[in-house]
Design a protein around this motif. Sequence first.
Motif, short mmCIF file in Angstrom:
data_model
loop_
_atom_site.label_atom_id
_atom_site.label_comp_id
_atom_site.label_asym_id
_atom_site.label_seq_id
_atom_site.Cartn_x
_atom_site.Cartn_y
_atom_site.Cartn_z
N ARG A 1 -6.51 0.66 0.58
CA ARG A 1 -6.83 -0.01 -0.63
C ARG A 1 -5.49 0.16 -1.69
NH1 ARG A 1 -9.14 3.48 -4.49
NH2 ARG A 1 -9.79 5.54 -3.76
N SER B 1 -4.91 6.03 -4.28
CA SER B 1 -5.22 5.30 -3.13
C SER B 1 -5.90 6.25 -2.05
CB SER B 1 -4.24 4.25 -2.76
OG SER B 1 -3.34 5.10 -1.94
N CYS C 1 0.75 -1.13 0.09
CA CYS C 1 0.07 -0.01 -0.03
C CYS C 1 0.82 1.36 -0.02
CB CYS C 1 -1.00 0.04 1.18
SG CYS C 1 -2.45 -1.20 0.93
N HIS D 1 -5.27 -5.27 -2.63
CA HIS D 1 -6.30 -4.76 -1.73
C HIS D 1 -7.56 -3.88 -2.39
CE1 HIS D 1 -3.40 -6.10 1.07
NE2 HIS D 1 -2.32 -5.40 0.59
N LYS D 2 -7.99 -4.44 -3.23
CA LYS D 2 -8.97 -3.75 -3.98
C LYS D 2 -10.12 -3.04 -3.46
CE LYS D 2 -8.10 -5.75 -8.54
NZ LYS D 2 -8.52 -6.32 -9.82
N SER D 3 -10.81 -3.77 -2.51
CA SER D 3 -12.20 -3.26 -2.17
C SER D 3 -11.82 -2.92 -0.46
CB SER D 3 -13.06 -4.58 -2.31
OG SER D 3 -12.56 -5.53 -1.63
#
Length: 473
Positions: free
Chosen positions: A187, A121, A70, A192-194
Motif C-alpha cells: 500500500r 507503509s 511503493c 494504492h491506499k487500500s
Amino acid sequence: MMSHLYPTVLLCAYGFFSNLRPLEPFLTAFLLGPDKNLTEKEVVNEIYPIWTYSYLVLLFPVFLATDYLCYKPVLVLQAASLVVTYAMLWKAQGKLAMQFLEFFFGLATASDVAYYSYIYSVVDPAQYQRMTGFCRSATLFGSAAGCLIGQLLLSVAKAELLHLVFITLASAAVAFVAPWFLPMPKRSLFFHKSLGVASDEQRRSSKSSLEKLEDAEVKAPLNTKSSSVSRSSEAADQNVGLVRVLKILFEDFVQCYKCRPLLAWSLWWALATCGYFQIINYAQPLWETVRPSQDYEIYNGYVELLSTLLGALAALLVGCLPVSWSVWGELLLCVLSLLMAVCVFVMNMLKNIWVCYSCYVLFRTTYMLLITVATYQIAASLSVQRYALVFGVNTFVALLLQSLLTLVVVDSAGLGLDIFPQFIVYGVYFAVIAGIFFLAWSYKLASRRRSEQEVQMNGAAPPEADRPPDTPI
C-alpha cells in the motif's frame, strides 16, 4: 512487533551507511586540490549550483514515483545514485563530469522521500513515531560517524583526501545492498491506499489521535468532507489514477494552507530552509578561502560533527522548552532568524577560521531547533495522509527560492559573485526573514489588542477565531 523488526533494521542500516560519508566535510578541498585541480570559480559558480537545480526539477516527479512504485524501487534508485556519485568522484575528471556528478547527487537527495516514508507503509500507525525516530537517528549517527572518521584519518593517520573517497564509496556500496532485501509494501498514501493490511479503522484511529492536538482554528479547514481520508474510503479496494491523485493533492493543498498558523510556520520553513541550504553548500568554499587546505590543517570534520550533535540535542530539548509557540512563535522566529543573520555576517566580516567555525555551529544548531519546532507545529495540524503533501510543498518552495537565489547570486549565468559578497547577500536574506516575522508578530499583537478592546466595549466573549489557541497548532 517482530514483523516490523526486519524492515526497520534493514532501513536503519541503509540510513546509517548511506550517510557515512567521510569525504563530505572536505569535498571542496578535494575538488580544489591536485586530484581534480578545479578552480574556485568552477566549483562555486558552475558545479555546485547543478545540485540545487536538479534537486528542484526531480523532487515532484520522484515524489509521485515513490508513491506509485511503493517506495522500494526508489530506495534502490537512491542507493545506485550514491554509488554512481562517488564512483565518478573517484574516477571522473573535468568540470562537465563533476556537473553530472552533482545531478546524480541531486537525484539521491530528492529520493530521501522514499527513505522517510517507506516505514509508514509497513508498520501500524501506532508505531509511526517510534519507527520515525529510529530511522532519523540512524541517518544522524551515520553522518556524525562519517565526519569523525574523516577528520581522524586526516589529522591523526595523515591520510589523503582520495582515501576518504574510497571509504565513502565503500560505504555507499554497502548501503546499496540493503534495499534489495526490504519487503515490498502493498500500500501507499495516494495511488494504492487500500491494498494489503491497511484498514479504515487504522486510519480513523491515527486521525483521531492527531486531532487531539488540534485547536478550533486548525480543525475548521483541515477536517472537512473533502479530506484525503474520506476520499480514500470512496476509492476502497482499487488503485487511484494519476489524475485523481493530482486532484486530491490540489484540493488538500488548498485546504491545508487556509490554516493561518500552518501557513506561518510553512512560510518560515520554506524561507529559512532555502537560506540554510545555501549556507551549508557554500560554507566550505568560505573556509577554504579563509584557511586554504593546501597550506594549513583544516578541522571541517570536527565542526560538522559538533554542529550535528548540538543540532540533535537542540531538537531533543524542544519538548522541554516552556514556550507557548502559538502565542510567541512569530516573535521567537524573528529573534532567532536575526541571530542566524548575525552568524552569517560575522562569518563573512571577521574572516577568522575559528570564528567561522563557531558561527557555523551556532547557525546550524539554531536552525535545527527551529525546524524541529516547525515540523511539530505543522504535523500536529495534519492527518498522516497530509504529512507528505505539506512537507513536500514546503521543501519544493524552499528549493524554488534557492534555485532563484543561486541563479541570481551564485551562477555564472547571473551575477556570479565571489564567496564573500555571497555571504553578505545571505546575511541580508536572514535579516529580511526576521523582519517579516517581526511584522507578523506586531500585526498579531495589534489584532489581539483590538479584539480585546472590542470585547470590553461590547461586554461579550471574543469569537473563537480571535482567541489565542489553547494548544500548539
